[in-house]
Design an enzyme around this catalytic site. Structure first.
Site, mmCIF file in Angstrom:
data_model
loop_
_atom_site.group_PDB
_atom_site.id
_atom_site.type_symbol
_atom_site.label_atom_id
_atom_site.label_comp_id
_atom_site.label_asym_id
_atom_site.label_seq_id
_atom_site.Cartn_x
_atom_site.Cartn_y
_atom_site.Cartn_z
ATOM 1 N N HIS A 264 0.762 -1.352 0.048
ATOM 2 C CA HIS A 264 -0.282 -0.353 -0.570
ATOM 3 C C HIS A 264 1.145 1.514 0.188
ATOM 4 O O HIS A 264 0.657 2.043 -0.806
ATOM 5 C CB HIS A 264 -0.743 0.168 1.571
ATOM 6 C CG HIS A 264 -1.252 1.142 1.403
ATOM 7 N ND1 HIS A 264 -2.904 0.855 0.810
ATOM 8 C CD2 HIS A 264 -1.970 2.220 1.569
ATOM 9 C CE1 HIS A 264 -3.655 2.659 0.951
ATOM 10 N NE2 HIS A 264 -2.625 3.233 0.911
ATOM 11 N N GLU A 265 1.386 1.200 0.833
ATOM 12 C CA GLU A 265 2.650 2.552 1.072
ATOM 13 C C GLU A 265 3.257 2.810 0.319
ATOM 14 O O GLU A 265 3.840 3.974 -0.677
ATOM 15 C CB GLU A 265 3.265 2.841 2.418
ATOM 16 C CG GLU A 265 3.114 2.379 3.711
ATOM 17 C CD GLU A 265 1.748 3.474 3.663
ATOM 18 O OE1 GLU A 265 1.795 4.802 2.918
ATOM 19 O OE2 GLU A 265 0.390 3.557 4.430
ATOM 20 N N HIS A 268 1.735 4.799 -2.891
ATOM 21 C CA HIS A 268 1.830 6.057 -2.330
ATOM 22 C C HIS A 268 3.011 6.245 -3.651
ATOM 23 O O HIS A 268 3.334 7.064 -3.998
ATOM 24 C CB HIS A 268 1.685 5.855 -1.588
ATOM 25 C CG HIS A 268 -0.025 6.141 -0.711
ATOM 26 N ND1 HIS A 268 -0.194 7.279 -1.123
ATOM 27 C CD2 HIS A 268 -0.460 5.521 0.634
ATOM 28 C CE1 HIS A 268 -1.862 7.038 -0.692
ATOM 29 N NE2 HIS A 268 -1.740 5.761 0.687
ATOM 30 N N GLU A 294 -4.739 8.123 -2.935
ATOM 31 C CA GLU A 294 -5.247 6.589 -2.249
ATOM 32 C C GLU A 294 -5.447 5.182 -3.327
ATOM 33 O O GLU A 294 -5.822 4.342 -3.334
ATOM 34 C CB GLU A 294 -6.425 7.125 -1.227
ATOM 35 C CG GLU A 294 -7.204 6.030 -0.539
ATOM 36 C CD GLU A 294 -6.191 5.699 0.426
ATOM 37 O OE1 GLU A 294 -4.807 6.504 0.538
ATOM 38 O OE2 GLU A 294 -5.568 5.039 1.386
#
Lengths: 499, 499
Positions: A264-265, A268, A294
């Site tokens: 997830h990170e 980003h 997001e």
């Protein structure tokens, strides 16, 4: 008098000065959340306060105003032109708030976060209530200063997702909710019951990290322009475009927290690492909105990380690092377990299907607060009622209820919708991507570069040169459309739960 | 008009602003040397440049001058008074250099370091020579701007060790050299030949770290106000008085680098951690000079870390962490090996007896350069001649000779003597300490708090409130006296080498 090109140069230098302080503060923030020894925090907070004030002063200075006035309609450099507009937006937003109110608000924010922390620990909303009342009152005031066309909440939404309005959300969210609720009901009636117990086995931190790093390399996260550290609350942070760091938290009994968190990170981080380097030093050198950001993290976390083709082609890689236990775990059972749908109390622990419902509850409550339709004191009860209505579960205390998120304590109203918007954007992007890329084939190949390149070309490179809805339109040819997300979830969970 | 106490307050705030930027730059420097991904360096260097310039501007501003003039003879607050004097010194040193020369010099410094790096890698002094010539010329110019009483080199020495002069060094160094040379000669004729081979065994990094941390805890290094990280070139860095970090480098085949290195850096760190917290935010919140700082690191590294009582009482602790190999190594052999004296080419690898000779070579050469008695082009030959004369070894190339240290490349002339001064100070402090503390007993006890407390009371707490020679005088009742160091080394090595 200075010529326009001389002005361009001076303006760029001024932006570089602001950016130098921004970069210093950002490094300090990374350090505060990862490395700093506890006794060093108090003095360091003063440093953050001082530098943040300097940045603020430069953003609202007469010098800034002079640059804006001189360059707004005159510069021919597109980067400078968009930078001017960005600065103008910041300038106006800040100048519209009287200085003493801004100062009081900043103090209230930091005090409120501390009080919220205590209230949450004690599961006692009454401690937090007076602070939250003030925060809401300030946000209503500010929204009125900033102005809006239709709904006062739009003024706040605009801070995080410019262009998106209550009107849009009120069309889209009920539609999503209806579909997801129906799907959820069927899932709960299904005879398929994923067994998540088989996911828990002692999985040493270093092995979790090694597996995650292998996936990150396949995604194209550039470790020469970033790093991975431990923290309590995982985050991505951009110190500069060549120093984009991520963090995670390890649970040695449950690899899901770190592994999916890192993907997830890194989603980003890929966004930030692939912004056009010509934007460095300007206010355009970051993701364009919370929602688009997001969309990138969720794209990788869900559409890759929780995807069946991914696990079919990467379960062997996983087993190289995972404890012996997983040698006995069947791929199909594993895949089902990492995709279990189960209504729960805590947003950040929610599965991908029920997650948007958590967001909608928050959206509806904060919209009503800002519109003066409900009162802060009634929040705990309203929260719990909605949890029962939307998810069928009821928080035993406010700790697992209205007190669980930090956002309101920090004065962030209008932020929550970004999470759901990002999810919808991601589904729209994915659909479009599949027209030019054989996504499943790419995932199977183990080198995800074609996906990253597509995202970079279509989204990442622009930074803030394009507004979120412009990117969406340019890429997909349409506006916000929840059908793609609904279709994705419906088809995925129909299969998993044999509906 | 502002009253003195209002002025005090305003001045303190001004100092806090300077300190905020200093703290940000210092964190960036720590990060640059420990954590930053390589692609992030270029942009970060710009940030350092910008913030350093801001600090410089504030230090030489008219506003600073006004504070100095108003408070110099009027304030009754001792901390403010000493801060004013510190600021005055910085103000004058900087204002005496014309701005364009200062700017050119800063650019020359950073360029020179890069060229030196290349010259060292290629062992080619001719690349570095033109830069070094310019650096010397600037330092002569600056020394003349700053002024001096007897020897031009004093003006440079004053930047690192205020109060110490060529006259002092030229009295003290020859005396030290004579004694050490005689001692060295005897050692080389001794039949005792320590076997350092027995020190080399695979010693995992984590185990070296764990042993070092145990020693650091016994020294009283506060991990809640500091941390230990990996780096290429070890250092101590004070971000604020409650955030004093150290770094080290691990060689898994030779524990000496990390273990003695960590004790050394922790010696620096204890100094900074124990400075009176009331000095935070002022220019007094750091060690008073390079020499006094080095006295602290060398005190712990040599007088504790290479001491026989320490190893007698801590060899079992060491063996808890060390590889099995050491179970067979006799304590006496071990102690001899970690104290082997052997003339060598590289300063930072030198043993404690020959180390001061390395310093004297550098001192004599740089003093002659600044006095115009020798030319840069002759340095390599002069260096090698002195190495043969003082140490009996000759560098095969300039890489192991005149190009080994970064100091001159950074324009640091007058710095080297601090290393030898620190060593002499340390011996003087130790002698004095032994009057009130049973040092051996304290070491045996495993809790070194009484030593740390003595150092804090007598030295650490003052920060820059006292000048180095004042501290020396206040603590020992005398000035610089090399006899203590000579006696210490003579008695220690007589025993080890049975002279």
């Amino acid at each position: 008098m200075a010529t326009i090109s001389e002005m361009d140069k001076e303006f760029k230098d001024y932006l570089k000065e602001i950016n130098a302080m921004r970069e210093a503060v950002t490094l300090i923030q990374w350090d505060l959340r990862t490395k700093i020894p506890k006794k060093g925090v108090e003095q360091r907070s003063e440093v953050v306060g001082y530098l943040s004030q300097k940045i603020h002063q430069m953003q609202v200075s007469d010098k800034m105003k002079a640059f804006i006035d001189a360059l707004k309609d005159n510069t021919e450099d597109e980067i400078i032109q968009k930078s001017v507009l960005e600065c103008l937006d910041t300038y106006e937003k800040n100048r519209k708030i009287p200085e003493d109110e801004y100062r009081e608000y900043v103090m209230l924010q930091s005090k409120s976060e501390a009080v919220w922390q205590e209230a949450r620990n004690k599961a006692d909303f009454s401690l937090f209530q007076p602070y939250l009342e003030k925060l809401v009152a300030y946000n209503i005031k500010f929204a009125n200063y900033w102005g809006y066309k239709e709904n006062i909440y739009d003024a706040l939404l605009n801070n995080y997702e410019p262009g998106v309005t209550v009107k849009t959300l009120d069309e889209v969210f009920p539609k999503v909710r209806k579909s997801l609720s129906e799907l959820l009901q069927k899932i709960q009636q299904s005879s398929v019951k994923p067994n998540t117990d088989l996911l828990t086995a002692h999985f040493p931190k270093q092995a979790q990290e090694a597996f995650s790093v292998e996936i990150l390399n396949r995604m194209g996260y550039d470790f020469d322009a970033g790093r991975l550290d431990d923290t309590i609350h995982p985050f991505e942070i951009t110190i500069n475009l060549n120093d984009v760091r991520i963090t995670t938290r390890y649970d040695e009994q449950d690899f899901r927290m770190a592994v999916f968190g890192i993907i997830h990170e890194a989603g980003h981080a890929l966004y930030e690492q692939n912004i056009d380097k010509r934007l460095e030093g300007t206010p355009l050198a970051s993701g364009t909105s919370m929602g688009i950001h997001e969309s990138q993290s969720l794209f990788w976390e869900n559409f890759l990380g929780r995807n069946n083709v991914f696990w079919e082609s990467h379960y062997d890689v996983f087993k190289k690092y995972a404890p012996q236990h997983f040698a006995q775990v069947d791929l199909h059972d594993f895949y089902q377990a990492v995709n279990e749908v189960k209504p729960s109390l805590i947003r950040i622990e929610a599965d991908e299907l029920t997650y948007p419902l958590h967001i909608m509850i928050r959206y509806e409550l904060e919209k009503a607060l800002i519109n003066g339709e409900i009162e802060v004191k009634d929040l705990p009860q309203l929260w719990n009622e909605k949890m029962v209505e939307y998810l069928g579960v009821e928080p035993p205390t406010d700790k697992e209820g209205v007190l669980q998120d930090i956002h309101w304590a920090g004065g962030d109203f209008g932020y929550f919708p970004s999470y759901a918007l990002g999810y919808m954007y991601a589904a729209q992007f994915k659909d479009k991507m599949s027209e030019s890329i054989q996504i499943d084939e790419v995932i199977k190949s183990g080198d995800f570069a074609p996906i990253r390149k597509w995202l970079t070309e279509n989204i990442h490179q622009y930074g803030k040169m394009k507004k979120p809805l412009d990117i969406l339109k340019d890429v997909t040819g349409e506006g916000l459309n929840p059908d793609y997300l609904i279709n994705y979830l419906t088809s995925k969970y129909r299969e998993i739960y044999k509906l």
